[in-house]
Structures are given as C-alpha cells and as structure tokens.
Design a protein around this motif. Structure first.
Motif: not given
Length: 494
Positions: A451-469
């Motif tokens: 579960x900690x791995x899945x949460x890490x995945x979602x945090x990384x995906x969200x953060x990188x997309x906002x950095x792109x913006x």
C-alpha cells in the motif's frame, strides 16, 4: 465568390482529414488497442509467468526504454527517407512481436517480445509529420494539424477503450487459453501493415544528413545504466552501490548533451530545445510520461488486489478491471477530443497548463480516496481528462514550434522524453511496490504490491504533472497559435 472561397477552405480541410487522416485513424485505433488490451490482463500474465505484481512494472520499463532509443532513430529515418516507409516497417516489427507474446512461456522471453512491441510508440509522431507535410503549405496549418491530431488521438483513446474492455472480457472468457487471448491483437496490427502499405501516401519533404550512430550508442548506454541500476536496487535491497550505478547513468547525460551539441546532424537536437516554446513542451512530455505510461500497471494491479487478504485494493475480476480502465480511457478520449476546441477559445498554452493541472490533481486525490470503486473512478476520470488533452496537444505543439524539416524529430522527441519519463517511473514504481509487502495469514510473502508503494506512485504522478504545469508558465502566451491573418472582404461577407 464568397461561397467558392468557403467551399475551397472546407474542401482543403476535408481532403486532409478524410483522405490521409481517415486511414491514420485506423492505425492509431490499433495503437490504442495495444495500449489498453493487456492492462486488465497484467495480473493474469504475472501468475502465468510465475512473477509477482511488482515485477509487471519491469515489462513497462523495458518496453519504454527500448522505445526511448528507437523513437528518435525512427523519427530521424522518417525525415530522411520517408515517414510512411518507416511507419510501415515499425508496424511489421510490432506485428511480429505481438505474435511472439502469445507463445512466450518464460518471463525473459516475454520481456523481450513486450519490449519490441513498444515500437508502436513511433506511430503517432510519424503520423503527425505526415499530416503536417500535407497541411503546412496551406493557411492555418498549425490549427489544421491540431484538429487532425486531435482526431487521430481520439481514435487512439477509442482503441484503448475497446482494447481494455475487450481484453478484460476475452480474458475472463478464455482465461484457460491465455495464448489465444494474447494472439488476437496481432490481427489488427497486420491490418495496420496492409493499410499503411496500400493506402497511406508518402510525405514529400526530405532532409539531408545521416543517423547519429554514436548518439544512439550513448543514449542506449545511459538508459541501460540507469535502468540497470534501478533493477539492481530491486534485487539488492538495502545496498548503496545500485544507487551509485543509477547516479553514474544520470551523470552520463552531461557528455551526451555536449557531444550532441557538437554534431551538425545530432540524434537529439538540443539546439531545437533552446526555443522558449519548445523546451517546456519537451519537459512536460517527460514529466507527463511518469503518470500516463508508468502508472498503468499499478492502477490495474491495485484494482485486482483482494482487500479481504491484504486490507487494501478493490478485489475486482479481470472483466471488472477492464471497465475501470475503460472509464479512465473514456475520460482521456473526452480530453483529447476537446483540447482543440478549448484551445480556440483560450490559447494552446493555457490548454496545456490546465490539462497538466487536472492530471496532477486527479492522481493526488487518489492518496486519500482509494478505498472504493466510486472514489477511484472519480479520481482517474479527473486525471484522464487532463491526460487525454496532453496526449493530443503535445505532438501538435512540438510540430508548430519545430523548424522546417525537423517536424518528425520534434514530435518524436515528445514521445522520446515521454517514454524516458515512463521508463524511469516504471522501474522506480517496481521498487516502491516491492517494498514493505505485507505477509499473508500463514506467514508467507504475498504477491501484491504494498500500500505504501501505491501511495508513493500516486504522489509521484501527481507531483510531476503539477511541475509540468509550472514549466509551461514560461512559454510565450501565443505559442503554437496560428498567426493572425486579416480577413479579406470576400471572407468577411462569407
């Protein structure tokens, strides 16, 4: 006279869309099927090959790594020798790899075939180059390219929907004959080969030069060292030397860039990247690849994880997961089909920023909201709207910003940076999901990701997309837009 002028403009757009693009719609629909068909089957494939859910991410990492190397080479060959010719041979290679997947019985063989199948990622930049070649001599070429690209990307998303739903339902029905389930997509890929061979016309523009073989070798070494280092991290938990290997790979980027800048005809033209309208697009593509390519496997395996056994997951069947993936891709389809309309009402730059923000928001919402099917569908629908718009917008934006004769290289570079981002993310996600895996009731190790791995995945995906913006904020406001052309009196009366 007004009617004649209007008819001429309409006929020109219809000729581009109904002729060339009409055939390319089928090509990109098949690409979508390949991208969606296997996702609901990943857990079944893992069990068939005798590996854990976390190891599924290495399939994506290998495919994306090969794609990162192949796309700039094939895009360059398209500019040199013809985009249709390269599109055809990449389709033939994809068809052979798709057939090989069905008959692979070991993980290493399946890994190689899966990687080779990833050559389909070059289809989109080659098709955008073909469209641009047809439209660039007419007024409003950037707008026509955006509309045509939106159409074929909509076909891609429709294919992904059909693939996800078809893969889940067929996998549920023919689960005892997985080889038959896996061989069916090859029929469509063979159809692509025939369509491209007999119906798609060749582009007219050619550039001089050669393929930068040394650049290819250097890029290959960089990707192999970084991905290899990350794979060693997975196999040698707690050791520091694998991280050092990955760091060396990252440092090798410096001499690679220095070498490419000295070349008259480089593999990756970093001089093109210096444009204030180009480098943010390529950076966005790389950051976007983390979520759109790296997160597909984790989304599927999380949905299949049984909450009664692990305390998290949705516990869905193969066919039910296909519905979840289908819903995600439907939202991508909506985003892809609407980006051109939204761009006309605002600007292409604003549309890109909004799309990246939606993508990041959707993934970050998964961190607190992942316990029920309704929560997950809502979050991935938000992310899908933004992702679909970005898939459609990035190649067209790169084509509009590219110098003459560099269209395929520029559009191919968006795919290259995207797959590099996805490749590294897939490897990192495999490590994250393999850590802190809970034990089963009998004390044995489970096959699910943590579960900690899945949460890490979602945090990384969200953060990188906002950095792109944020990166897109530095793009000139009217970048990628057609220059304003004063209307003639005749057009005003029309």
């Amino acid at each position: 006279m007004a009617t004649t002028g209007t008819a001429r403009r309409t006929g020109r757009i219809a000729g581009i869309g109904g002729g060339l693009v009409g055939y390319l719609v089928f090509v990109e629909f098949t690409s979508g099927v390949l991208q969606g068909y296997y996702i609901p089957l990943l857990t079944d494939i893992a069990r068939y090959l005798g590996v854990n859910d976390a190891d599924v991410n290495w399939l994506e990492a290998a495919q994306l790594m090969l794609s990162a190397i192949a796309v700039p080479v094939l895009a360059k060959l398209g500019d040199l020798h013809g985009h249709r010719r390269v599109l055809l041979w990449s389709a033939v290679a994809t068809a052979l790899a798709t057939v090989a997947l069905a008959f692979a019985t070991s993980f290493p063989v399946f890994l190689v075939a899966w990687a080779l199948q990833g050559l389909y990622v070059v289809w989109l930049p080659l098709q955008v180059a073909l469209i641009w070649d047809r439209s660039r001599r007419t007024p409003g070429a950037a707008g026509q390219t955006r509309r045509a690209t939106g159409l074929i990307v909509a076909a891609l998303q429709a294919g992904a929907i059909a693939g996800a739903l078809g893969g889940g339902q067929i996998g549920q029905s023919l689960g005892d004959h997985l080889w038959l389930v896996l061989v069916l997509p090859a029929v469509l890929v063979v159809g692509v080969c025939l369509v491209v061979a007999f119906r798609v016309p060749e582009s007219e523009d050619r550039t001089g030069g050669t393929v930068d073989a040394t650049g290819v070798a250097l890029l290959s070494v960089i990707l192999l060292v970084i991905t290899g280092g990350l794979s060693f991290v997975r196999l040698n938990e707690g050791a520091l030397w694998p991280w050092a290997v990955a760091a060396v790979g990252i440092l090798l980027v410096v001499p690679f860039v220095a070498y490419e800048l000295r070349q008259d005809d480089p593999l990756v033209d970093f001089r093109v990247l210096r444009s204030p309208a180009m480098w943010p697009v390529q950076l966005t593509a790389g950051l976007f690849g983390v979520s759109v390519l790296g997160a597909q496997g984790p989304l599927s395996t999380y949905a299949r994880t049984d909450p009664a056994v692990y305390g998290y997951g949705l516990g869905l069947s193969t066919s039910e997961v296909s519905v979840v993936i289908g819903a995600y891709v439907i939202s991508m389809l909506v985003g892809a089909s609407q980006f051109s309309r939204v761009s006309r009402r605002t600007t292409p730059r604003s549309t890109l920023i909004g799309a990246a923000t939606l993508t990041g928001t959707g993934y970050l919402l998964l961190v607190p909201f992942h316990d029920t099917l309704a929560q997950m569908l809502s979050c991935i629908a938000i992310a899908g709207l933004g992702s679909g718009a970005l898939v459609a917008a990035l190649p067209a934006a790169a084509a509009a910003a590219a110098p003459v004769g560099r269209t395929a290289v520029a559009t191919g570079l968006t795919n290259t940076t995207k797959v590099i981002g996805g490749s590294f993310a897939s490897a990192a996600f495999a490590i994250a999901l393999a850590s802190n895996v809970p034990l089963l009731a009998d004390g044995s190790a489970g096959t699910a990701g943590s579960l900690s791995g899945y949460i890490t995945v979602w945090v990384i995906c969200g953060t990188t997309a906002l950095l792109a913006a944020l990166a897109l904020l530095v793009v000139p406001k009217l970048a990628f837009s057609d220059p304003a052309v004063p209307e003639t009196a005749e057009e005003s009366r029309a």
